[in-house]
Design a protein around this motif. Structure first.
Motif, PDB file in Angstrom:
ATOM      1  N   LEU A 270      48.343  -4.995   6.752  1.00  0.00           N
ATOM      2  CA  LEU A 270      48.407  -4.049   5.641  1.00  0.00           C
ATOM      3  C   LEU A 270      49.810  -3.484   5.476  1.00  0.00           C
ATOM      4  O   LEU A 270      50.285  -3.305   4.347  1.00  0.00           O
ATOM      5  CB  LEU A 270      47.406  -2.913   5.870  1.00  0.00           C
ATOM      6  CG  LEU A 270      47.352  -1.848   4.771  1.00  0.00           C
ATOM      7  CD1 LEU A 270      47.018  -2.470   3.418  1.00  0.00           C
ATOM      8  CD2 LEU A 270      46.356  -0.761   5.129  1.00  0.00           C
ATOM      9  N   VAL A 271      50.494  -3.202   6.584  1.00  0.00           N
ATOM     10  CA  VAL A 271      51.869  -2.704   6.516  1.00  0.00           C
ATOM     11  C   VAL A 271      52.748  -3.686   5.744  1.00  0.00           C
ATOM     12  O   VAL A 271      53.489  -3.308   4.820  1.00  0.00           O
ATOM     13  CB  VAL A 271      52.438  -2.478   7.929  1.00  0.00           C
ATOM     14  CG1 VAL A 271      53.959  -2.302   7.890  1.00  0.00           C
ATOM     15  CG2 VAL A 271      51.795  -1.247   8.568  1.00  0.00           C
ATOM     16  N   LEU A 272      52.656  -4.959   6.078  1.00  0.00           N
ATOM     17  CA  LEU A 272      53.480  -5.979   5.421  1.00  0.00           C
ATOM     18  C   LEU A 272      53.105  -6.137   3.951  1.00  0.00           C
ATOM     19  O   LEU A 272      53.981  -6.218   3.080  1.00  0.00           O
ATOM     20  CB  LEU A 272      53.329  -7.308   6.159  1.00  0.00           C
ATOM     21  CG  LEU A 272      53.860  -7.334   7.599  1.00  0.00           C
ATOM     22  CD1 LEU A 272      53.379  -8.601   8.319  1.00  0.00           C
ATOM     23  CD2 LEU A 272      55.372  -7.247   7.621  1.00  0.00           C
ATOM     24  N   GLU A 273      51.804  -6.172   3.683  1.00  0.00           N
ATOM     25  CA  GLU A 273      51.353  -6.338   2.300  1.00  0.00           C
ATOM     26  C   GLU A 273      51.805  -5.173   1.424  1.00  0.00           C
ATOM     27  O   GLU A 273      52.306  -5.376   0.314  1.00  0.00           O
ATOM     28  CB  GLU A 273      49.824  -6.465   2.246  1.00  0.00           C
ATOM     29  CG  GLU A 273      49.289  -7.795   2.731  1.00  0.00           C
ATOM     30  CD  GLU A 273      49.454  -8.918   1.715  1.00  0.00           C
ATOM     31  OE1 GLU A 273      50.085  -8.693   0.662  1.00  0.00           O
ATOM     32  OE2 GLU A 273      48.952 -10.024   1.985  1.00  0.00           O
ATOM     33  N   LEU A 274      51.639  -3.937   1.899  1.00  0.00           N
ATOM     34  CA  LEU A 274      51.976  -2.781   1.071  1.00  0.00           C
ATOM     35  C   LEU A 274      53.486  -2.639   0.881  1.00  0.00           C
ATOM     36  O   LEU A 274      53.942  -2.279  -0.206  1.00  0.00           O
ATOM     37  CB  LEU A 274      51.404  -1.501   1.688  1.00  0.00           C
ATOM     38  CG  LEU A 274      49.893  -1.318   1.543  1.00  0.00           C
ATOM     39  CD1 LEU A 274      49.469   0.019   2.148  1.00  0.00           C
ATOM     40  CD2 LEU A 274      49.454  -1.389   0.084  1.00  0.00           C
TER      41      LEU A 274
END
Length: 311
Positions: free
Chosen positions: A151-155
């Motif tokens: 999620l960190v990378l996606e956001l």
């Protein structure tokens, strides 16, 4: 031996030390600056007043253009680059402007202080296929930490938010119906930032299978959590990004800010106008956003040099 800012501040003449105290109160109380920015302003101001004291100045009325210029010159002789000199000059002008506005001096002696323009280096950005590989590098992970990392990378890539803005998100800051993040940026300015379907899938996995496993009594409303249940630390977010870069052959070793640059570049190359990118990134000035026009031109030149038979 180099003295710390606290040591320099403690050695100032009483009148100068009192002015620093008042200036710090102004910075903390009236301008909604980050702690990092306040520390930077105070560090440069204390350095300037220490320099003034070494020139036998005992009050801010002794500060003149010659003192400002000699302070910057001393920094250059000890290794300050153009960017550092420009930053220190800007801090000095902010201080002298405050002195004049509060009546501590009769004129703003920093008005005529000029400084070299810092060279604006083009940031490293990922190619679209590299970006895809980076955000998918944690694909298949099903443990809480892996779901969070995804999620960190996606956001970061989907929204272009700063890492401080990312870790500052609360669960209620996510409007899943409209796929929007409510972000509190620099100067405590709020903006809404969209994200896409892949980020929504990562968010759903985190909220249903990841976050509940890490929640503790001390968690609070934070969206992203560390392994002990507290709000995710920015340093851990940076570690996550660097680890993802290392997992993709050929990808430059960039951090969260590099993903922000990448997102802005790809949005601009996809046809977005500069004003929209400015809104996305939360830039106060369009001039800050314009660096991305240089990035895309440089990428175009590189493609041309590689592909055109008469390049």
């Amino acid at each position: 031996m180099t003295r710390t800012t606290a040591e320099l501040r403690g050695g100032l003449p009483p009148a100068l030390a009192a002015v620093v105290d008042d200036y710090e109160e102004h910075l903390r109380g009236g301008r909604e600056l980050s702690e990092h920015t306040v520390r930077a302003y105070l560090t440069d101001t204390v350095s300037l007043l220490d320099h003034l004291a070494r020139r036998s100045g005992t009050r801010v009325g002794d500060l003149d253009l010659a003192a400002l210029r000699s302070w910057l010159a001393r920094g250059r002789t000890t290794g300050d680059g153009r960017a550092t000199t420009a930053r220190r000059a800007a801090a000095a002008r902010s201080f002298t402007r405050w002195l004049r506005r509060t009546g501590l001096t009769t004129e703003d002696v920093g008005l005529r202080l000029v400084s070299p323009k810092a060279h604006r280096t083009l940031p490293d950005v990922l190619a679209p296929d590299q970006a895809r590989a980076v955000v998918e590098s944690t694909g298949g992970a099903d443990e809480p930490a892996g779901l969070r990392d995804a999620l960190v990378l996606e956001l970061l890539y989907a929204s272009g938010v700063r890492v401080s803005e990312l870790v500052g998100l609360d669960v209620d800051d996510v409007d899943r119906g409209r796929r929007l993040l409510r972000v509190l940026g620099k100067g405590r300015k709020e903006r809404s930032v969209p994200y896409g379907a892949p980020a929504e899938r990562a968010l759903d996995a985190w909220l249903t299978r990841g976050r509940p496993a890490l929640v503790t009594d001390r968690t609070g409303p934070a969206l992203l959590l560390g392994t002990r249940g507290g709000r995710l630390d920015p340093r851990e977010a940076r570690r996550i990004v660097h680890a993802a870069m290392a997992a993709v052959p050929g990808a430059p070793d960039i951090g969260p800010h590099g993903l922000r640059h990448t997102a802005a570049t790809h949005v601009l190359e996809g046809g977005a106008d500069l004003r929209s990118v400015q809104e996305l990134l939360g830039h106060a000035s369009l001039a800050t956003t314009q660096i991305y026009t240089h990035v895309t031109v440089e990428r175009l030149r590189a493609v041309h040099a590689q592909a055109h038979p008469r390049a």
